[in-house]
Design a protein around this motif. Structure first.
Motif, PDB file in Angstrom:
ATOM      1  N   ALA A 121       0.829  -1.199   0.000  1.00 22.81           N
ATOM      2  CA  ALA A 121       0.000   0.000   0.000  1.00 22.81           C
ATOM      3  C   ALA A 121       0.868   1.255   0.000  1.00 22.81           C
ATOM      4  O   ALA A 121       1.961   1.287   0.564  1.00 22.81           O
ATOM      5  CB  ALA A 121      -0.902   0.005   1.215  1.00 22.81           C
ATOM      6  N   LYS A 122       0.351   2.284  -0.646  1.00 21.76           N
ATOM      7  CA  LYS A 122       1.014   3.590  -0.654  1.00 21.76           C
ATOM      8  C   LYS A 122       0.730   4.283   0.668  1.00 21.76           C
ATOM      9  O   LYS A 122      -0.141   3.885   1.437  1.00 21.76           O
ATOM     10  CB  LYS A 122       0.496   4.416  -1.824  1.00 21.76           C
ATOM     11  N   LYS A 123       1.462   5.356   0.923  1.00 15.57           N
ATOM     12  CA  LYS A 123       1.328   6.044   2.206  1.00 15.57           C
ATOM     13  C   LYS A 123      -0.068   6.624   2.406  1.00 15.57           C
ATOM     14  O   LYS A 123      -0.610   6.568   3.503  1.00 15.57           O
ATOM     15  CB  LYS A 123       2.372   7.144   2.326  1.00 15.57           C
ATOM     16  N   TRP A 124      -0.670   7.161   1.370  1.00 16.22           N
ATOM     17  CA  TRP A 124      -2.010   7.731   1.523  1.00 16.22           C
ATOM     18  C   TRP A 124      -3.037   6.624   1.771  1.00 16.22           C
ATOM     19  O   TRP A 124      -4.006   6.847   2.488  1.00 16.22           O
ATOM     20  CB  TRP A 124      -2.403   8.600   0.333  1.00 16.22           C
ATOM     21  N   GLN A 125      -2.817   5.443   1.214  1.00 13.73           N
ATOM     22  CA  GLN A 125      -3.713   4.325   1.465  1.00 13.73           C
ATOM     23  C   GLN A 125      -3.577   3.849   2.910  1.00 13.73           C
ATOM     24  O   GLN A 125      -4.576   3.529   3.560  1.00 13.73           O
ATOM     25  CB  GLN A 125      -3.434   3.183   0.497  1.00 13.73           C
ATOM     26  N   LEU A 126      -2.351   3.816   3.410  1.00 12.04           N
ATOM     27  CA  LEU A 126      -2.132   3.442   4.809  1.00 12.04           C
ATOM     28  C   LEU A 126      -2.762   4.461   5.761  1.00 12.04           C
ATOM     29  O   LEU A 126      -3.280   4.090   6.812  1.00 12.04           O
ATOM     30  CB  LEU A 126      -0.640   3.296   5.101  1.00 12.04           C
ATOM     31  N   ALA A 127      -2.721   5.742   5.372  1.00  9.38           N
ATOM     32  CA  ALA A 127      -3.333   6.780   6.195  1.00  9.38           C
ATOM     33  C   ALA A 127      -4.848   6.583   6.268  1.00  9.38           C
ATOM     34  O   ALA A 127      -5.448   6.717   7.338  1.00  9.38           O
ATOM     35  CB  ALA A 127      -2.999   8.159   5.642  1.00  9.38           C
ATOM     36  N   ILE A 128      -5.469   6.236   5.152  1.00 12.75           N
ATOM     37  CA  ILE A 128      -6.913   5.992   5.142  1.00 12.75           C
ATOM     38  C   ILE A 128      -7.248   4.757   5.974  1.00 12.75           C
ATOM     39  O   ILE A 128      -8.214   4.755   6.747  1.00 12.75           O
ATOM     40  CB  ILE A 128      -7.433   5.850   3.699  1.00 12.75           C
ATOM     41  N   ILE A 129      -6.448   3.713   5.842  1.00  4.75           N
ATOM     42  CA  ILE A 129      -6.675   2.492   6.631  1.00  4.75           C
ATOM     43  C   ILE A 129      -6.557   2.800   8.122  1.00  4.75           C
ATOM     44  O   ILE A 129      -7.380   2.371   8.928  1.00  4.75           O
ATOM     45  CB  ILE A 129      -5.685   1.384   6.206  1.00  4.75           C
ATOM     46  N   GLY A 130      -5.535   3.565   8.488  1.00  2.00           N
ATOM     47  CA  GLY A 130      -5.337   3.944   9.893  1.00  2.00           C
ATOM     48  C   GLY A 130      -6.468   4.805  10.432  1.00  2.00           C
ATOM     49  O   GLY A 130      -6.927   4.607  11.562  1.00  2.00           O
ATOM     50  N   TRP A 131      -6.918   5.751   9.624  1.00  2.00           N
ATOM     51  CA  TRP A 131      -8.020   6.614  10.045  1.00  2.00           C
ATOM     52  C   TRP A 131      -9.287   5.805  10.251  1.00  2.00           C
ATOM     53  O   TRP A 131      -9.991   5.972  11.239  1.00  2.00           O
ATOM     54  CB  TRP A 131      -8.253   7.720   9.023  1.00  2.00           C
ATOM     55  N   ARG A 132      -9.612   4.909   9.304  1.00  2.00           N
ATOM     56  CA  ARG A 132     -10.826   4.099   9.428  1.00  2.00           C
ATOM     57  C   ARG A 132     -10.743   3.181  10.650  1.00  2.00           C
ATOM     58  O   ARG A 132     -11.736   2.967  11.341  1.00  2.00           O
ATOM     59  CB  ARG A 132     -11.059   3.286   8.162  1.00  2.00           C
ATOM     60  N   TYR A 133      -9.563   2.653  10.920  1.00  2.00           N
ATOM     61  CA  TYR A 133      -9.382   1.810  12.106  1.00  2.00           C
ATOM     62  C   TYR A 133      -9.603   2.621  13.386  1.00  2.00           C
ATOM     63  O   TYR A 133     -10.293   2.178  14.303  1.00  2.00           O
ATOM     64  CB  TYR A 133      -7.988   1.192  12.102  1.00  2.00           C
ATOM     65  N   PHE A 134      -9.022   3.802  13.452  1.00  4.40           N
ATOM     66  CA  PHE A 134      -9.145   4.666  14.625  1.00  4.40           C
ATOM     67  C   PHE A 134     -10.606   5.008  14.900  1.00  4.40           C
ATOM     68  O   PHE A 134     -11.078   4.919  16.041  1.00  4.40           O
ATOM     69  CB  PHE A 134      -8.318   5.942  14.401  1.00  4.40           C
TER      70      PHE A 134
END
Length: 49
Positions: A30-43
């Motif tokens: 995953a790209k960094k922006w995809q990881l950021a979205i995954i992290g945000w949705r998890y949070f």
């Protein structure tokens, strides 16, 4: 109050943000922006439960 805010955010996330698990995205590629979205949705999901 705070839990209701996160539940509302979770509903907004479900509508607006893409679901990478349905697309079968491997987190190691995953790209960094995809990881950021995954992290945000998890949070948001963690705090809404």
């Amino acid at each position: 109050m705070q839990k209701q805010l996160f539940r509302t955010l979770a509903k907004i996330n479900k509508i607006l943000l893409p679901s990478f698990t349905k697309k079968g995205l491997d987190p190691s590629y995953a790209k960094k922006w995809q990881l950021a979205i995954i992290g945000w949705r998890y949070f948001v999901t963690k705090n809404s439960l």
